[in-house]
Enzyme design. Structure first.
Site, PDB file in Angstrom:
ATOM      1  CG  HIS A  96      -4.719  -1.217  32.827  1.00  9.68           C
ATOM      2  ND1 HIS A  96      -3.998  -0.195  33.384  1.00  9.68           N
ATOM      3  CD2 HIS A  96      -5.951  -0.702  32.536  1.00  9.68           C
ATOM      4  CE1 HIS A  96      -4.761   0.887  33.462  1.00  9.68           C
ATOM      5  NE2 HIS A  96      -5.947   0.610  32.952  1.00  9.68           N
ATOM      6  CD  GLU A 127     -15.284 -24.383  13.612  1.00 10.44           C
ATOM      7  OE1 GLU A 127     -14.612 -24.928  14.492  1.00 10.44           O
ATOM      8  OE2 GLU A 127     -16.520 -24.374  13.632  1.00 10.44           O
ATOM      9  N   GLY A 141     -23.041 -24.967  13.081  1.00 12.38           N
ATOM     10  CA  GLY A 141     -22.824 -24.875  14.526  1.00 12.38           C
ATOM     11  C   GLY A 141     -22.544 -23.451  14.993  1.00 12.38           C
ATOM     12  NE  ARG A 142     -17.902 -21.478  11.003  1.00 15.01           N
ATOM     13  CZ  ARG A 142     -17.774 -22.676  10.498  1.00 15.01           C
ATOM     14  NH1 ARG A 142     -17.904 -23.744  11.275  1.00 15.01           N
ATOM     15  NH2 ARG A 142     -17.534 -22.848   9.203  1.00 15.01           N
ATOM     16  CE  LYS A 158     -25.305 -29.072  11.857  1.00 13.20           C
ATOM     17  NZ  LYS A 158     -24.718 -28.166  10.872  1.00 13.20           N
ATOM     18  CD  GLU A 186     -14.071 -32.110  22.634  1.00 16.14           C
ATOM     19  OE1 GLU A 186     -14.946 -32.712  21.960  1.00 16.14           O
ATOM     20  OE2 GLU A 186     -13.046 -31.600  22.141  1.00 16.14           O
ATOM     21  CE  LYS A 237     -14.271 -32.408  15.926  1.00 16.70           C
ATOM     22  NZ  LYS A 237     -15.583 -32.306  15.333  1.00 16.70           N
TER      23      LYS A 237
END
Ligand code: F6P
Length: 529
Positions: A365, A334, A248-249, A190, A196, A494
């Site tokens: 399991h 978030e 963003g999400r 965005k 990253e 950050k």
């Protein structure tokens, strides 16, 4: 008495009763369930009764959930700390009814963006590309990665890969074996500043150049920042922009979903949007008492804020939803992992729960032991399709269904000491040893769970599921008086990473850091080549 206190009082009065006993009321299974289209939500296996549900609904009404919902759809700037509207719902408003923001209909832009995505996706699907690599992180990764995995039976385009972690292992492993000449790289960010993503994008560009590909033709970008995509050298014809009113999400519905559209084709992507739109309509028109996002949110509030269960397990009995828990971690944690309320005052209660989980039956399991016999109560949310896609393997699906239903039943029923003694005796144990062995075989039971059922995991259903959870998070945020659409809590890390970079690189003296960080850096320096 306020609604919170009334609910806490209620909890104190009912906390020790048996959920199983609530089914003495014959209609309970249907009364504590709701449907949106062909999606069925059962919350009867919880300790919520009619009075509790009434009190929860009263809380939602008092918190003006309906008013806040309408304000969101009407383009109000409800993301107050960033001064932005929240209109991801416009991206799936596929019928194109006007959506007004500051007196302007945003749908023209949304539809034209969708049109260019469709045409680009068609081109990529017919141009001989073998692979698509989506580089993004957080919302620019989790949504498309989860949806691409979920809709595998609908894939008829190039293979899709997702690179997110700045750890070089991620991109190295994903690019290994790909042909740079037939790979499309999509840089999804965005802001187009995320360290990253930009680091991975530069590495991918160098790889493509070194291996005979042409980044000028084989790189696309998804971003709100045309300046930055241009500065990176991406052809504006391959840039798909969107507005800052898409968080963003919440962005899988628009350009950030391009890899999904390439994988399943524009038609199936439309069905995905229609599923989201159907849930929006339900959320807007259904009464609170029958409204799925509201009911999910209220069950969440009951378990998290009133019963004080700190975590929530999301357990899809659907292998292709194995990334759903990761996706929901960002969506919920978030959005609602905040300590202050809208007015800046500290929240007087715990806010968003820890969300975690894994696909069933694998989780059974691994961690179900703790869910069944551990000392903490973990409300479980099961998801299950009535049928799978592998008709030739229908018996697998029957087994999956039986396992899912068995878990919610076991959580509720438990196993008494009496029953456990009979089992221990059947193994030949006697006297004190029988008693000891029996105690290890007791299940406390009375542990709450909900189940979301749907006919089959197709694009429409996936759209419904994602929109359902988005609105659930919204309703919880409104009830908790939290601003769900910002994420200031990711900033400090950050900033500190940027300032630590020269220390890690060896250009700055570690001793200026706190003693623990300095010692860690010194160890790393000593042990690297
Ligand atoms: O983690 C913080 C965050 O801003 C998320 O909200 C977002 O989804 C992610 O980083 C990626 O941001 P961008 O799409 O701008 O690269």
């Amino acid at each position: 008495m306020n609604h919170w206190n009334a609910l806490s009082d209620r909890y104190d009065r009912v906390k020790d009763r048996s959920i199983s006993d609530l089914f003495m009321m014959p209609e309970r299974a249907h009364q504590f369930a709701a449907q949106a289209g062909d999606m069925y939500f059962d919350f009867s296996k919880t300790n919520i009764d009619t009075d509790t549900l009434d009190a929860l609904i009263a809380l939602a009404r008092d918190r003006n959930v309906e008013g806040r919902r309408d304000a969101m759809f009407a383009g109000a700037r409800i993301n107050e700390t960033e001064d932005r509207a929240v209109l991801h719902t416009a991206l799936r408003n596929i019928d194109g009814a006007p959506v007004m923001l500051d007196g302007k209909d945003v749908m023209e832009e949304v539809q034209s963006s969708l049109k260019s995505m469709r045409s680009f996706a068609d081109d990529v699907r017919s141009a001989g590309y073998t692979d698509v690599v989506n580089i993004g992180i957080g919302g620019s990764d989790l949504g498309p990665a989860m949806a691409v995995a979920a809709l595998a039976p609908y894939h008829d385009g190039p293979r899709c890969h997702f690179v997110s972690n700045v750890d070089g292992a991620d991109i190295a492993d994903k690019l290994r074996g790909l042909d740079a000449k037939t790979t499309l790289v999509i840089v999804a960010s965005k802001t187009f500043t995320t360290i990253e993503t930009m680091t991975n994008a530069r590495t991918a560009r160098a790889w493509m150049q070194d291996h005979g590909g042409d980044p000028k033709r084989q790189f696309a970008a998804l971003s709100t920042s045309a300046d930055k995509t241009a500065a990176f050298g991406i052809d504006p014809a391959y840039v798909f922009g969107f507005e800052d009113w898409v968080g963003g999400r919440y962005s899988v519905w628009g350009p950030i979903g391009l890899s999904l559209m390439i994988a399943i084709g524009p038609k199936a992507f439309d069905a995905f949007l229609r599923g989201g739109q159907a849930m929006d309509t339900h959320f807007r028109v259904a009464k609170l008492e029958e409204n799925l996002p509201v009911l999910l949110a209220l069950v969440g509030i009951w378990h998290n804020q009133i019963c004080d269960y700190a975590t929530r397990a999301v357990l899809p009995y659907d292998e292709r939803l194995n990334l759903l828990p990761n996706y929901l971690q960002q969506l919920e944690m978030e959005s609602n992992g905040k300590g202050v309320m809208r007015d800046g005052e500290d929240s007087p209660r715990n806010t968003g729960p820890v969300v975690w989980g894994a696909a069933g039956t694998n989780g059974q399991h691994a961690f179900y032991q703790l869910i069944h016999q551990g000392t903490r109560v973990i409300p479980c949310e099961f998801l299950l399709a009535a049928q799978g896609h592998e008709s030739e393997l229908a018996h697998h699906h029957q087994l999956l269904v039986a396992n899912c239903l068995a878990q919610s039943k076991a959580l509720m029923q438990g196993r008494s000491l009496e029953q456990a003694r009979v089992i221990a005796a059947s193994h030949g144990f006697k006297d004190a040893e029988l008693e000891r062995q029996a105690r290890h075989r007791v299940f406390p039971g009375n542990r709450p769970s909900t189940t979301l059922l749907y006919p089959q995991l197709d694009p429409f259903t996936l759209g419904q599921i994602i929109a359902l959870y988005e609105h659930r998070v919204f309703v919880e945020g409104v009830i908790l008086d939290i601003l769900s659409f910002d994420q200031w809590g990711v900033e400090l890390g950050k900033e500190l990473a940027t300032s630590l970079q020269p220390v890690v690189d060896g250009e700055k003296d570690p001793s200026t850091e706190d003693p623990s960080t300095a010692a860690l850096i010194e160890f790393i320096h000593r042990h690297r080549d």
